[in-house]
Design an enzyme around this catalytic site. Structure first.
Site, PDB file in Angstrom:
ATOM      1  N   GLY A  83      38.108  33.793  39.310  1.00 48.08           N
ATOM      2  CA  GLY A  83      36.712  35.147  38.648  1.00 48.08           C
ATOM      3  C   GLY A  83      37.747  35.268  37.344  1.00 48.08           C
ATOM      4  CE  LYS A  86      49.982  46.002  37.379  1.00 49.74           C
ATOM      5  NZ  LYS A  86      50.363  47.103  38.900  1.00 49.74           N
ATOM      6  N   GLY A 131      39.831  35.043  46.247  1.00 52.62           N
ATOM      7  CA  GLY A 131      40.552  35.730  47.459  1.00 52.62           C
ATOM      8  C   GLY A 131      41.144  34.026  48.511  1.00 52.62           C
ATOM      9  NE  ARG A 134      30.297  34.457  44.742  1.00 53.68           N
ATOM     10  CZ  ARG A 134      31.720  35.302  45.358  1.00 53.68           C
ATOM     11  NH1 ARG A 134      31.237  36.726  45.754  1.00 53.68           N
ATOM     12  NH2 ARG A 134      32.912  35.385  44.794  1.00 53.68           N
TER      13      ARG A 134
END
Length: 401
Positions: free
Chosen positions: A352, A199, A375, A41
């Site tokens: 990730g 999930k 996100g 980053r």
């Protein structure tokens, strides 16, 4: 993307002599001693900083969040000092860290200053207008180059963009949104999406949104187990969400109704426990025993999916298809990675675990665009407009008006 771009301002000579405030995403991992363990980053922020310097900026201020400090409290473990030191090394010029900067700071001509962790400022997370007005007074040009945080409505990301004299998108933010627009809004068909993860519930809105857009929706990991269960296949004691079978069925029905498809595995790799020492066995998807766990797709399924990816026009990848960290359960994810690398399709990958798989199988140069956002990447896949990007869009409209 109709926003003002920092690159255009630089090309037009509008950065010369201006104070530039860059909101970057420098939230890097550190060890217990505070040493930076991975600096992707920080490296991704360099083009924007160099662009400002080359454009003749009077001074360049850079800030970011790091971790989750308590607002109004300084704790050394949340300091951007290690980031400032790494930036200094990468830029090859002095970089100063400035604490207590909100109410003003002295800037030397051509100086690069890292402003201490913005989340230490009272009101940052609440997107406080009073705080943002103070920050806006520090600069002539505000640049948002923090795609990884653009899904958060915080002061340095949203309110500051409202009050700054001029607000624009940095090269990283612009490149991210351009790539995702190309993949989802203007895709070359067939459009194939790969969504893995443990999930369905964490990616349900993504699955629903993609079901309306893509030609093939490849599901992996625990998500695939739930879809297999919905398709009437045995999954033994595999990780799944039986309460979401109706949702999985609805996604499959929506895809089928418009001639699209959710490919269901025909063979799988199973074990009796998810451990590095557990022996793996490949078997038909219809033959999973009650005491077995599905931990990867089988070679037949991998070959089928690889053929779909070879014929794709656009590929969106978020999540592995198995427990790839363990070699005996990594064959499926490796096959997917290699198929993407060899496909002529435009490919974009984010998340990730996905980035870890890309690094593990060495295909960084073969993926068309690798997103730095986690996100934020997911929210764009859901069809949402990121709050920080929405402000820049509004600022560009008001300028046109």
């Amino acid at each position: 993307m109709m926003v003002i771009r920092f690159s255009d301002l630089c090309a037009q000579g509008r950065v010369q002599g201006r104070r530039v405030f860059i909101r970057a995403d420098l939230n890097v991992p550190q060890d217990e001693a505070g040493n930076i363990t991975e600096d992707t980053r920080i490296r991704a922020s360099l083009p924007c900083i160099r662009m400002a310097l080359d454009g003749g900026a009077a001074a360049v201020m850079v800030t970011s969040h790091l971790g989750r400090p308590v607002e109004g409290e300084f704790k050394p473990e949340f300091s951007l000092m290690p980031v400032a030191q790494r930036l200094q090394s990468l830029l090859g010029r002095p970089v100063r860290l400035q604490a207590d900067w909100v109410d003003g700071l002295a800037l030397a001509p051509g100086e690069v200053v890292v402003l201490e962790n913005c989340r230490m400022n009272q009101g940052e997370k609440k997107n406080d207008a009073q705080l943002a007005r103070k920050m806006a007074a520090l600069c002539d040009i505000y640049v948002n180059d923090a795609f990884g945080a653009a899904h958060r409505a915080e002061a340095t990301l949203c309110a500051l963009a409202q009050f700054a004299p001029l607000a624009c998108a940095g090269p990283l933010l612009a490149a991210e949104t351009d790539a995702i627009t190309r993949a989802l809004a203007q895709p070359r068909r067939p459009l194939v999406a790969i969504v893995g993860g443990s999930k369905v519930s964490t990616k349900l809105t993504v699955l629903r949104a993609l079901a309306e857009k893509v030609d093939r929706l490849i599901v992996g990991g625990g998500i695939a187990n739930t879809f297999m269960l919905a398709a009437g296949l045995p999954i033994g004691k595999s990780l799944a969400e039986p309460g979401l079978l109706a949702e999985a069925k609805a996604v499959m029905d929506a895809m089928q109704a418009r001639g699209a498809e959710v490919p269901i595995p025909t063979d799988v790799v199973v074990a009796r426990e998810c451990k590095a020492s557990a022996p793996a066995q490949t078997k038909p998807a219809s033959a999973v025993a009650p005491d077995e766990m599905i931990l990867d797709i089988g070679p037949q399924t991998a070959q089928t999916l690889a053929a779909l990816l070879a014929a794709a026009g656009t590929i969106v990848w978020n999540g592995p298809v198995g427990v790839f960290e363990m070699p005996q359960f990594g064959g499926g994810t490796q096959a997917i990675a290699q198929a993407i690398a060899q496909s002529p399709a435009f490919s974009i990958a984010g998340g990730g675990d996905t980035l870890a798989a890309i690094a593990k199988y060495g295909i960084e140069k073969q993926v068309s665009y690798i997103s730095t956002g986690g996100g934020a990447f997911l929210e764009v896949l859901e069809g949402k407009t990121l709050p920080a990007l929405a402000v820049l869009l509004e600022r560009a409209k008001s300028l046109d008006a």
